[in-house]
Design a protein around this motif. Sequence first.
Motif, mmCIF file in Angstrom:
data_model
loop_
_atom_site.group_PDB
_atom_site.id
_atom_site.type_symbol
_atom_site.label_atom_id
_atom_site.label_comp_id
_atom_site.label_asym_id
_atom_site.label_seq_id
_atom_site.Cartn_x
_atom_site.Cartn_y
_atom_site.Cartn_z
ATOM 1 N N UNK A 1 0.844 -1.198 0.000
ATOM 2 C CA UNK A 1 0.000 0.000 0.000
ATOM 3 C C UNK A 1 0.879 1.249 0.000
ATOM 4 N N UNK A 2 1.902 1.241 0.857
ATOM 5 C CA UNK A 2 2.800 2.394 0.958
ATOM 6 C C UNK A 2 3.528 2.631 -0.363
ATOM 7 N N UNK A 3 3.991 1.576 -0.983
ATOM 8 C CA UNK A 3 4.703 1.706 -2.259
ATOM 9 C C UNK A 3 3.787 2.265 -3.340
ATOM 10 N N UNK A 4 2.555 1.743 -3.404
ATOM 11 C CA UNK A 4 1.597 2.240 -4.400
ATOM 12 C C UNK A 4 1.245 3.698 -4.133
ATOM 13 N N UNK A 5 1.090 4.068 -2.879
ATOM 14 C CA UNK A 5 0.787 5.452 -2.525
ATOM 15 C C UNK A 5 1.887 6.390 -3.007
ATOM 16 N N UNK A 6 3.135 6.010 -2.797
ATOM 17 C CA UNK A 6 4.253 6.859 -3.212
ATOM 18 C C UNK A 6 4.282 7.028 -4.726
ATOM 19 N N UNK A 7 3.969 5.964 -5.463
ATOM 20 C CA UNK A 7 3.943 6.043 -6.929
ATOM 21 C C UNK A 7 2.835 6.990 -7.393
ATOM 22 N N UNK A 8 1.652 6.840 -6.807
ATOM 23 C CA UNK A 8 0.504 7.672 -7.205
ATOM 24 C C UNK A 8 0.721 9.135 -6.850
ATOM 25 N N UNK A 9 1.276 9.393 -5.669
ATOM 26 C CA UNK A 9 1.493 10.774 -5.248
ATOM 27 C C UNK A 9 2.566 11.449 -6.106
ATOM 28 N N UNK A 10 3.614 10.725 -6.442
ATOM 29 C CA UNK A 10 4.665 11.291 -7.288
ATOM 30 C C UNK A 10 4.116 11.605 -8.670
ATOM 31 N N UNK A 11 3.278 10.720 -9.198
ATOM 32 C CA UNK A 11 2.703 10.931 -10.524
ATOM 33 C C UNK A 11 1.721 12.092 -10.538
ATOM 34 N N UNK A 12 0.911 12.220 -9.477
ATOM 35 C CA UNK A 12 -0.133 13.232 -9.456
ATOM 36 C C UNK A 12 0.263 14.551 -8.833
ATOM 37 N N UNK A 13 1.353 14.566 -8.080
ATOM 38 C CA UNK A 13 1.778 15.795 -7.427
ATOM 39 C C UNK A 13 0.870 16.211 -6.287
ATOM 40 N N UNK A 14 0.250 15.231 -5.608
ATOM 41 C CA UNK A 14 -0.627 15.531 -4.473
ATOM 42 C C UNK A 14 -0.393 14.510 -3.366
ATOM 43 N N UNK A 15 -1.107 14.665 -2.270
ATOM 44 C CA UNK A 15 -1.006 13.731 -1.157
ATOM 45 C C UNK A 15 -2.349 13.054 -0.932
ATOM 46 N N UNK A 16 -2.303 11.747 -0.734
ATOM 47 C CA UNK A 16 -3.500 10.973 -0.448
ATOM 48 C C UNK A 16 -3.645 10.780 1.055
ATOM 49 N N UNK A 17 -4.872 10.819 1.531
ATOM 50 C CA UNK A 17 -5.118 10.621 2.955
ATOM 51 C C UNK A 17 -5.550 9.179 3.185
ATOM 52 N N UNK A 18 -4.553 8.311 3.378
ATOM 53 C CA UNK A 18 -4.842 6.895 3.553
ATOM 54 C C UNK A 18 -4.811 6.465 5.021
ATOM 55 N N UNK A 19 -4.636 7.426 5.934
ATOM 56 C CA UNK A 19 -4.719 7.127 7.374
ATOM 57 C C UNK A 19 -3.885 5.897 7.720
ATOM 58 N N UNK A 20 -2.600 5.978 7.445
ATOM 59 C CA UNK A 20 -1.722 4.817 7.622
ATOM 60 C C UNK A 20 -1.723 4.303 9.057
ATOM 61 N N UNK A 21 -1.901 5.208 10.026
ATOM 62 C CA UNK A 21 -1.952 4.766 11.424
ATOM 63 C C UNK A 21 -3.140 3.846 11.666
ATOM 64 N N UNK A 22 -4.255 4.125 11.002
ATOM 65 C CA UNK A 22 -5.437 3.273 11.133
ATOM 66 C C UNK A 22 -5.238 1.956 10.405
ATOM 67 N N UNK A 23 -4.569 1.994 9.257
ATOM 68 C CA UNK A 23 -4.295 0.760 8.521
ATOM 69 C C UNK A 23 -3.447 -0.189 9.361
ATOM 70 N N UNK A 24 -2.494 0.354 10.096
ATOM 71 C CA UNK A 24 -1.610 -0.484 10.912
ATOM 72 C C UNK A 24 -2.327 -1.106 12.095
ATOM 73 N N UNK A 25 -3.470 -0.537 12.471
ATOM 74 C CA UNK A 25 -4.153 -0.993 13.684
ATOM 75 C C UNK A 25 -5.559 -1.515 13.404
ATOM 76 N N UNK A 26 -5.744 -2.118 12.244
ATOM 77 C CA UNK A 26 -7.040 -2.699 11.909
ATOM 78 C C UNK A 26 -7.393 -3.800 12.911
ATOM 79 N N UNK A 27 -8.655 -3.797 13.368
ATOM 80 C CA UNK A 27 -9.097 -4.826 14.305
ATOM 81 C C UNK A 27 -9.395 -6.143 13.600
ATOM 82 N N UNK A 28 -9.708 -6.086 12.313
ATOM 83 C CA UNK A 28 -9.990 -7.288 11.559
ATOM 84 C C UNK A 28 -11.392 -7.817 11.728
#
Length: 275
Positions: A10-37
């Motif tokens: 996810x992090x790698x794809x985010x970096x590719x998309x942000x570099x291509x688009x020149x913007x920042x995505x709000x993917x709430x990485x802290x929440x992704x790391x702490x998913x309850x499942x």
Amino acid sequence: MLTQEELAAIKELQEICEKDGGFQLKLNYDMLKNRAGQEKEDFFHYEDNKLVGFLGSYDFGNKVELCGMVHPDYRRRGIFTRLLEQGIEEAKRRNIKKILLNAPTSSQSAKNFLAAIPCSFYVAEYQMKWHKAMLTEDPSVTLRPSTTTEDFEAEIQLEVLAFGFKEDDARRFNQQIRENGNDQNFIIEADGKTAGKIRVDEANGEAWIYGFAVFPELQGKGIGRKALTKVVKTEVQKGLSVFLEVEAKNAHALKLYESCGFRSYHSQDYYKYKI
């Protein structure tokens, strides 16, 4: 719960998309790391044995926010449309009444996509970073860790009064934060009495401030400014950069943050999906 391999992809794809688009995505990485499942919250699309599309669903008690991305080389193939359909169907299955679609303000491709689906602009949100400014502490306002049942109940009241949560949603949301997150929860006290709350997440050299609220009857007395000053000074002394988010329509909060040295550097637009 997401695996380390999934998080890295996810992090790698985010970096590719942000570099291509020149913007920042709000993917709430802290929440992704702490998913309850316990719920289906993340949607993946793989091609050629690599992740090329992702959509995350973020539950904030009384609403769900959806944010996603597709690798630049795999766009215009309907991948994001399918991911979004899955996210919306899951939100409907859980009987979520408010679904917000999140996109960087500067992304024209996101605006074009959103113009073709049943949604309407809801609110803009600024990401702000603290820049060096003179801050003066006041001992009449203090911060202490939120630890007791009474503290938790005060936080629930503040979620309802300040952020428009329903009480049941507020309880569930705050319980999830405690069980799955690493945030520091603080009670703001003024003259020895509970006046508000604030939450701080420290990671990767950054400190993010969330859930900052003061009881309505105590607003306008400088309590918020004094509490914010204490948090900023504490985090800066740790060598961390300090960030927060604020909705553009919250003019009072925006003015407070700017007067304390915060400056906007990016913004996100939210669109309400018509269920």
